[in-house]
Write a protein that holds these residues in place. Sequence first.
Motif, PDB file in Angstrom:
ATOM      1  N   ARG A  85      14.696  -7.019  -3.430  1.00 18.89           N
ATOM      2  CA  ARG A  85      13.711  -7.226  -2.721  1.00 18.89           C
ATOM      3  C   ARG A  85      12.090  -7.049  -3.076  1.00 18.89           C
ATOM      4  O   ARG A  85      11.992  -6.172  -3.682  1.00 18.89           O
ATOM      5  N   VAL A 136       9.054  -6.038  -2.146  1.00 21.99           N
ATOM      6  CA  VAL A 136       8.446  -5.069  -1.192  1.00 21.99           C
ATOM      7  C   VAL A 136       6.866  -5.532  -0.801  1.00 21.99           C
ATOM      8  O   VAL A 136       6.655  -5.676   0.160  1.00 21.99           O
ATOM      9  N   PRO A 170      11.411 -12.355   0.939  1.00 24.88           N
ATOM     10  CA  PRO A 170      11.516 -11.292   0.124  1.00 24.88           C
ATOM     11  C   PRO A 170      12.902 -10.590  -0.110  1.00 24.88           C
ATOM     12  O   PRO A 170      12.853  -9.564  -0.691  1.00 24.88           O
ATOM     13  N   GLU A 171      14.025 -11.319   0.211  1.00 25.64           N
ATOM     14  CA  GLU A 171      15.449 -10.534   0.464  1.00 25.64           C
ATOM     15  C   GLU A 171      16.244 -11.479  -0.352  1.00 25.64           C
ATOM     16  O   GLU A 171      16.502 -12.504   0.286  1.00 25.64           O
TER      17      GLU A 171
END
Lengths: 762, 762
Positions: free
Chosen positions: A201, A203, A261-262
């Motif tokens: 991820r 952040v 982001p994931e």
Amino acid sequence: MRNILNPLFLFIPFILSAQSPATEDLLQYVHPIIGTQRMGHTYPGATSPFGMVQLSPDTDTIPYEQNGKYNPDVYKYCAGYQYDDKTIVGFSHTHFSGTGHSDLGDFLIMPTTGELKMNPGVASQPRSGFRSAFSHSTEVAEADYYKVKLEDYNILAELTTTTRVGFHQYTFPASDQSHIILDLISGIYNYEDKNVWTYVRVVNDTLVTGYRETSGWGRTRTLYFAMTFSKPFEQYGSRNYSKKEVYRGFWGKFDQDHNFPEIAGRQLRMHFDFHTKEGDQIKVKFALSAVSTEGALLNLRTEAPGWDFEQVKRQGQAAWNTELSKVQIQAGKEQKDNFYTSLYHAYINPTVYMDVDGSYRGLDQVNHKADGFVNYTTFSLWDTHRALHPLFNILQPHRNVDMIRSMLAHYSQSPEHMLPIWAFASNETWCMSGYHSVAVIADAIVKGNAPFDANAALDACITTSNRRSFEDIGVYIDKGYIPSEASDVSVSSTLEYAYDDWAIAQAAKKLGRMDVYATYSKRAENYKNVFDPSIGYMRPRLSDGSFRPAFDVLSTDGQGFIEGNAWNYTLYVPHDPTGLIQLMGGKKHFVQYLDSLFTMTLPDKFFAETEDITRDGIIGGYVHGNEPSHHVAYLYNWTDQPWKTQERVRMILGNQYHARPDGLGGNDDTGQMSAWYIFTALGFYPVAPGSDEYSLGSPAIDGAVLQLENGKTFTIEAKDQSEKNVYVKKVTLNGQILTRRYITHDEILNGGKLVFYMSAKH
Amino acid sequence: MRNILNPLFLFIPFILSAQSPATEDLLQYVHPIIGTQRMGHTYPGATSPFGMVQLSPDTDTIPYEQNGKYNPDVYKYCAGYQYDDKTIVGFSHTHFSGTGHSDLGDFLIMPTTGELKMNPGVASQPRSGFRSAFSHSTEVAEADYYKVKLEDYNILAELTTTTRVGFHQYTFPASDQSHIILDLISGIYNYEDKNVWTYVRVVNDTLVTGYRETSGWGRTRTLYFAMTFSKPFEQYGSRNYSKKEVYRGFWGKFDQDHNFPEIAGRQLRMHFDFHTKEGDQIKVKFALSAVSTEGALLNLRTEAPGWDFEQVKRQGQAAWNTELSKVQIQAGKEQKDNFYTSLYHAYINPTVYMDVDGSYRGLDQVNHKADGFVNYTTFSLWDTHRALHPLFNILQPHRNVDMIRSMLAHYSQSPEHMLPIWAFASNETWCMSGYHSVAVIADAIVKGNAPFDANAALDACITTSNRRSFEDIGVYIDKGYIPSEASDVSVSSTLEYAYDDWAIAQAAKKLGRMDVYATYSKRAENYKNVFDPSIGYMRPRLSDGSFRPAFDVLSTDGQGFIEGNAWNYTLYVPHDPTGLIQLMGGKKHFVQYLDSLFTMTLPDKFFAETEDITRDGIIGGYVHGNEPSHHVAYLYNWTDQPWKTQERVRMILGNQYHARPDGLGGNDDTGQMSAWYIFTALGFYPVAPGSDEYSLGSPAIDGAVLQLENGKTFTIEAKDQSEKNVYVKKVTLNGQILTRRYITHDEILNGGKLVFYMSAKH
């Protein structure tokens, strides 16, 4: 190639060996490049003493298999780097040092410029991928510091570490397409489907966390990370190279490949993009944890809160200097190079394996907290029980105790109720043979370095040695040897068990458990059951008690021994040379046997069929490049010709260790080869760990001062020592002439002075 | 088939509805079998209220794909069980209730006798594997209890649960080959390579622990277990069915398939073997944790320390009776069956998702501790924001608050900084559309059930609704509608966002944040931007502002709506029926529109092209089997003909809910369909969650007493209610005639009495 002095060393200033040891910077003698060519399997990158992070360049990422079959080329890349290679794929964060089997190579990072390339490419085709050409002329490899110019991109790469954090510093040219690649596929010994799962991820624009699970040599291994950038990336992306189906469904709402982001999947690479001006430095701190991303963040923030690369490097190198300074030697430049590089290689395994708060993942894949000890991993015990752990009992006693505590924790988490065999990173590999944890534990108990529950530790040894279902232990107990029908390595396993059993007996004796002592002293004699007096060798024995008819004493293939032949393994009774000599027909015949070993000529087929051994690692038929013979040169001490020990060990020191990239005659084996060097150079060696005696040899240095953890110092002096003066005329300990051929552990720990009087004649 | 009364129900004793509610055992009205035939997608097995374990028979394990393409048969098995099937594969521990997409089905257990079969076999070939024939005649499905005879093996299987532990009781015949299979491959919606990794250790002869990671609908899901047996197994074994290479190497020292305690791989099944005498019971307790095997052991030891199956069943059923007793209704048998089964189905989702010590795995795959709340998962919010969470605000306010806290925890762990969309088990699936978490949160805030940081919760709603990269939110904000070019579901998403925005506005108003209120009140009017006044329907609009030419108001295929057509979705303005009516030409025309909807005849192609809808779920063109129309029957209340609401809702209750296996007209959707039933049967419905008003309908019960958590009771009486007397002549609240067509949340929570005076005429 071997005789060409590497240019790297030409620039190291020569410092007189007579200089005051206390103020000398010992880092100058540490050359992580030693052993990176051919068989040493060391890595040149940056690491802290016993560090969890080993941040080092990988020059190729070779799959373990090709077309479903073992790919022999992979063996060269046990440590990720081969000196002869011309390209660097990237810098990954975990490496074994000197092993003959491998794994790791986690989280490869590569800075690039220009068109984004997400595949590593191949070495034979320049610029076919993100890898870059490099030259040794720009390469600097020091303790905890590595530097190289990545020529394809004109990027200067520098690496240093703390215990748990890799610190990268990349100096870029001007480019509106500067990238940092994070390759989550790359790994050492990449089996098909080694990658089990990856989770990442993003952040924020300077912080990325995640983990990767692999199933390679370590069957179930998870490593978490926290990666932070000194400069915010402008954009980022990922590619999933897995051909496996992963449900996508409503994830299609997002463009998952760009700035999403994931990220999760089986085969992932990421890129982070920047604009750079000429000379812009982008620094990356990459923290590891075996526990959680939170753990990685904690490690990052605790160990490397700032962005001063030079400071982190200084701290890391200062830590190395402190460790190295515990032994101050007087010797010539090459001896110092060999000695301190050996000490360096000895002090990078086992590795710390816990977060700064004591959390670690156990063998049971459950997170535990180390209660009052530092948890270590990377236990190559078939190798390291011989000299590395004994060395630690002298120079790193506190760490050795913590290593044993870590082994006992492993035991408590083992569903097989066994101490580690070859364990790393929450995994047992069952590699090699014997149950040599018991030797490490017994050695510590016998030497009085056991501030743990020694009786419980002994119980763990006993339970391990009675695990009947493990590698023929049951039949070994029942018959006193392993029948040849049961195992391809029936003789070597019998010999190894017998030695380990003797070690258990010694610990039991020390603890006053005489019933255990009696039982295991009897088991320790089992070596006699595989000795065939009719031919004078250890030999495979059949279930009916007869010796196997077909037998070749030189061959290492199918003769009942692991990585060795009968010629070498017949001598593997470190715990009872006297009994062995008697079995072999007395001292005279025994000396002849040893002499033959060191002077014979081996047939070519020996090298073809023998794993982990090349001609480099051989003297006559004596195999130094593999461990079972490491005590052999010292066995002359049990005969009437101890001067041959002195002669042989000096020959081995001279032949097998050179301060060059190809300077190691065999795998360093997580420091065992180096530990042999250190002991032998100092003039003594632990022939049988579990005994408190060190057999005397021939010091290859002029003098040494050992700073012990108890505050005392033990000084060694080798008067008139030289390449010619290898024979020991006389030895004094604290001024008294020593009439025996060994010193004891207490004599070292009490402090004092050991003086060898050297001569050119025996 | 639908009209044949299932024999199961014939044996349930008839109890007069007039019996004293306080002492009545309400479990008799709960029939988990309802909805297990055809489209209900409920499961018949055992679960505790909101339990983490859903232990239920799986009648088939159908792969999601065949030959790389979607396999439509898999849809039937969203809950693992189909009533028409003749075999049971085994009993697994996790199931969704009533979903239209699926996952789970973890850890399937099957007891067998005779020759060991390690493959499930196929239903069409009797005894082709370990699955067994069964008959509904031996099947009992109650709240937290399931029983069936496994005919192939003459084994009686019984199941019950605690919140986190599945409790199996198997009564065996005499056999020297009795087995319990643990299938770690089996799962619901098994994608190719759904299984990522499995790890098992056999701790001793009654305890097994481990975990499984899957990547299915939930992309990165790990579930740990601890499994304990009441009787030690005599031997055990495992099989690894993976074709993928896993390094074996030195593991070959062991026979890993038999009695080896440490098992890992991608595709594993295990067997545990016993000798049994006739009538021997082998019990298995199987605890789950999303955190660790230690967590599973803690859950096991805390919740189910003993071996008394009957006691655990009694406790589980008592817990159900306590929950169900909060609503005591007076009604006929079938109404009670429907009502309490609806309440049962409403109270099994969302599910508890933490260990007994508060540990849970977050969306970030990091373990967290729930601080002062119970962490829940399984948020099917597109469905449940409509009536299930509003129901909880009345009957389960404390749990609803904890659910919101769980949603806020999800938000804090979301790298996209979004509240859950359709989340379960540390995963977001992004399923369906809208950001309906905000409606759940706003509803709680507006209704005063918000003992959390309501402003922070509102901030989370605002941030979520401004996540421009998520499903066209950016363009929605910029243009006030989603252009048809951007999305296949541009109209329904615009409508859903507009409603959600209104909900945010209401929460902001309640919290005094009038700037937010103003902004979102304006956004709430965006529904007007996709209404085409020229045809009187919501319609896809192009980027240039014009309406898309090609358009079919009946079709659900490519017309701009998710799971619905323009006819239904045009009415989806729950927050502003008055505005909608005005837009559509006034009340008279609006009534005609509604009338047409309920009476039209849909073309065949509608059913062919529409997901999740069958003829069962349709009344005219009104689609009750899918959620966007759930408020529609109540819209007559905004016209001059509210009696049509009364008539329609009674018609829907009668048509769409039957106390039979095939009794549900569509997916129960984790309780939303059931919540609609409960509200409507009680006489009111939350047309627009986020408002404190409940629109009045026509109660289908004679009376009800709601025991509120604040200690007060709210009583409903429906005087002269009958199948014919569906019209409401008059309503009094606490004796006062009610001149409006709604009651408020406070009026319920303050306690009191609502009396409907029913009539056969409007």
